[in-house]
Motif scaffolding. Structure first.
Motif, mmCIF file in Angstrom:
data_model
loop_
_atom_site.group_PDB
_atom_site.id
_atom_site.type_symbol
_atom_site.label_atom_id
_atom_site.label_comp_id
_atom_site.label_asym_id
_atom_site.label_seq_id
_atom_site.Cartn_x
_atom_site.Cartn_y
_atom_site.Cartn_z
ATOM 1 N N ASP A 64 4.670 -12.650 18.575
ATOM 2 C CA ASP A 64 3.728 -13.292 19.561
ATOM 3 C C ASP A 64 2.339 -12.556 19.088
ATOM 4 N N THR A 65 2.061 -11.917 17.979
ATOM 5 C CA THR A 65 0.717 -11.559 17.741
ATOM 6 C C THR A 65 -0.134 -12.534 16.872
ATOM 7 N N THR A 66 0.521 -13.547 16.439
ATOM 8 C CA THR A 66 -0.106 -14.536 15.595
ATOM 9 C C THR A 66 -0.238 -15.966 16.129
ATOM 10 N N PRO A 67 -0.637 -16.901 15.471
ATOM 11 C CA PRO A 67 -0.693 -18.217 16.222
ATOM 12 C C PRO A 67 0.509 -19.002 15.652
ATOM 13 N N ARG A 68 1.278 -18.468 14.700
ATOM 14 C CA ARG A 68 2.518 -18.967 14.339
ATOM 15 C C ARG A 68 3.641 -18.820 15.531
ATOM 16 N N TYR A 69 3.207 -17.858 16.321
ATOM 17 C CA TYR A 69 4.239 -17.679 17.480
ATOM 18 C C TYR A 69 4.506 -19.216 18.499
ATOM 19 N N ASP A 70 5.768 -19.223 18.564
ATOM 20 C CA ASP A 70 5.931 -20.439 19.709
ATOM 21 C C ASP A 70 6.665 -19.817 20.919
ATOM 22 N N ALA A 71 5.990 -19.908 22.095
ATOM 23 C CA ALA A 71 6.271 -19.277 23.120
ATOM 24 C C ALA A 71 7.713 -19.833 23.583
ATOM 25 N N ALA A 72 7.888 -21.202 23.723
ATOM 26 C CA ALA A 72 9.217 -21.544 24.091
ATOM 27 C C ALA A 72 10.405 -21.448 23.566
ATOM 28 N N ALA A 73 10.140 -21.347 22.147
ATOM 29 C CA ALA A 73 11.258 -21.168 21.325
ATOM 30 C C ALA A 73 11.561 -19.487 21.244
ATOM 31 N N ALA A 74 10.570 -18.730 21.120
ATOM 32 C CA ALA A 74 10.472 -17.229 21.278
ATOM 33 C C ALA A 74 11.250 -16.733 22.409
ATOM 34 N N LYS A 75 10.943 -17.374 23.654
ATOM 35 C CA LYS A 75 11.607 -16.934 24.789
ATOM 36 C C LYS A 75 13.143 -17.360 24.801
ATOM 37 N N LEU A 76 13.424 -18.536 24.357
ATOM 38 C CA LEU A 76 14.968 -18.885 24.256
ATOM 39 C C LEU A 76 15.477 -18.078 23.215
ATOM 40 N N ALA A 77 15.031 -17.823 22.204
ATOM 41 C CA ALA A 77 15.604 -16.931 21.054
ATOM 42 C C ALA A 77 16.092 -15.475 21.526
ATOM 43 N N TRP A 78 14.994 -15.012 22.281
ATOM 44 C CA TRP A 78 15.107 -13.591 22.684
ATOM 45 C C TRP A 78 16.241 -13.692 23.765
ATOM 46 N N GLU A 79 16.102 -14.685 24.750
ATOM 47 C CA GLU A 79 17.244 -14.553 25.645
ATOM 48 C C GLU A 79 18.576 -14.505 25.072
ATOM 49 N N ARG A 80 18.616 -15.388 23.947
ATOM 50 C CA ARG A 80 20.188 -15.659 23.344
ATOM 51 C C ARG A 80 20.169 -14.012 22.911
ATOM 52 N N THR A 81 19.310 -13.651 22.156
ATOM 53 C CA THR A 81 19.684 -12.115 21.430
ATOM 54 C C THR A 81 19.929 -11.205 22.373
ATOM 55 N N VAL A 82 19.222 -11.004 23.569
ATOM 56 C CA VAL A 82 19.611 -9.831 24.499
ATOM 57 C C VAL A 82 21.202 -10.173 24.997
ATOM 58 N N ALA A 83 21.342 -11.540 25.324
ATOM 59 C CA ALA A 83 22.732 -11.836 25.835
ATOM 60 C C ALA A 83 23.726 -11.424 25.092
ATOM 61 N N PHE A 84 23.680 -11.750 23.546
ATOM 62 C CA PHE A 84 24.465 -11.679 22.553
ATOM 63 C C PHE A 84 24.862 -10.253 22.287
ATOM 64 N N PHE A 85 23.706 -9.245 22.466
ATOM 65 C CA PHE A 85 23.898 -7.806 22.330
ATOM 66 C C PHE A 85 24.649 -7.291 23.514
ATOM 67 N N LYS A 86 24.237 -7.625 24.587
ATOM 68 C CA LYS A 86 25.191 -7.479 25.910
ATOM 69 C C LYS A 86 26.556 -7.702 25.854
ATOM 70 N N ALA A 87 26.797 -8.839 25.233
ATOM 71 C CA ALA A 87 28.306 -9.355 25.172
ATOM 72 C C ALA A 87 29.118 -8.312 24.009
ATOM 73 N N GLN A 88 28.253 -8.197 22.994
ATOM 74 C CA GLN A 88 28.981 -7.609 21.696
ATOM 75 C C GLN A 88 28.968 -6.108 21.915
ATOM 76 N N LEU A 89 28.065 -5.468 22.497
ATOM 77 C CA LEU A 89 27.868 -4.058 22.482
ATOM 78 C C LEU A 89 28.111 -3.601 23.822
#
Length: 296
Positions: free
Chosen positions: A271-296
């Motif tokens: 999110d520091t450059t114009p290539r940032y996509d807010a909607a995709a990043a939000k979804l990807a990060w939610e998936r990432t955190v949920a994945f880590f919580k499930a696996q770790l």
């Protein structure tokens, strides 16, 4: 304050040129020469480069001095790598000495810059102990300038750098304030490191590569950790190799979920450059955190 620029504000060919510049296949002069044809309305080629480059203040989500966190820079041993490697460790302040699951955060090809430190702080707020090593440690560490960092990175002994990240994961796993469960998340170069660690460390508990280079398909059989892979929609350099590796993972019986975000550019989570996509990043990060919580 004017609205932040997005990828839609730039010609796709220019974005491809910028990606080539960021990843070293095009030098600054080459980028400026080829970008000149996109300069218009008072915007020079140098201005386009500046507009596409990181703005760390704009992307910061968690302040360095956030009272909810305990942060520190420290070094860990890497006997098969470069010796002692510096990194950034952060934990929830409320956790005290409670043992926490750990996440290794692997930077892009510019070392431990402010954006990656911010990623580590975000993970700590989600209840993890996060550690972000700096592969540029043997060259003096992240220099505070992206161009200098990129140039320094190109001179690294990559075999030793890989060993530094292997050592980081093992060091995290063994810490007395950790549960012994370790995951890794990486972006671009770091995504490739996340893939590599999944082939090197059978004890790894989870790996989340964002648009990273893949190992040789023959290495897929070594993957024991569950994978969650995030791919941009417009990223030929990375995506061309993915189908063969995905097929090898399936043949090997590896656990792998894949998410591709239509219309996004390489680096869409940054999110520091114009290539940032807010909607995709939000979804990807939610998936990432949920994945880590499930696996770790």
């Amino acid at each position: 304050m004017p609205p932040r620029l997005t990828a839609q504000d730039f010609d796709q060919e220019l974005l491809i040129l910028f990606d080539a510049y960021v990843h070293g296949s095009l030098d600054r002069r080459g980028f400026l020469n080829q970008a000149q044809k996109f300069a218009k309305a008072g915007m020079t080629a140098a201005g386009l480069l500046a507009a596409l480059s990181p703005n760390f203040a704009a992307g910061q989500q968690v302040a360095k001095d956030d009272a909810r966190l305990k942060t520190e820079f420290l070094s860990y041993p890497s006997t098969a790598g470069t010796g002692n490697v510096k990194g950034y460790l952060t934990r929830p302040a409320s956790a005290s000495n409670t043992r926490l699951p750990a996440v290794l955060v692997v930077h892009e090809n510019r070392g431990l810059n402010p954006h990656i430190e911010d990623i580590a702080r975000r993970l700590a707020l989600d209840g993890f102990m996060a550690f972000a090593p700096d592969a540029l440690t043997p060259l003096g560490g992240y220099p505070g300038d992206e161009d200098k960092a990129r140039a320094a990175f190109a001179t690294l002994d990559q075999a030793k750098a890989r060993e530094d990240f292997v050592a980081a994961a093992q060091w995290l796993k063994a810490r007395p304030d950790a549960t012994g469960k370790v995951g890794v998340v990486g972006f671009c170069y770091g995504g490739g490191i996340a893939h590599m660690l999944a082939t090197r460390l059978p004890e790894l508990n989870a790996a989340v590569p964002f648009y990273g280079n893949t190992p040789a398909p023959a290495d897929a059989i070594k993957v024991k950790a569950p994978l969650q892979v995030h791919l941009a929609g417009v990223d030929e350099r990375i995506n061309a190799a993915w189908p063969n590796y995905e097929a090898a993972l399936k043949t090997a019986g590896a656990k792998c979920e894949v998410h591709q975000y239509a219309g996004t550019q390489h680096g869409f989570n940054n999110d520091t450059t114009p290539r940032y996509d807010a909607a995709a990043a939000k979804l990807a990060w939610e998936r990432t955190v949920a994945f880590f919580k499930a696996q770790l």
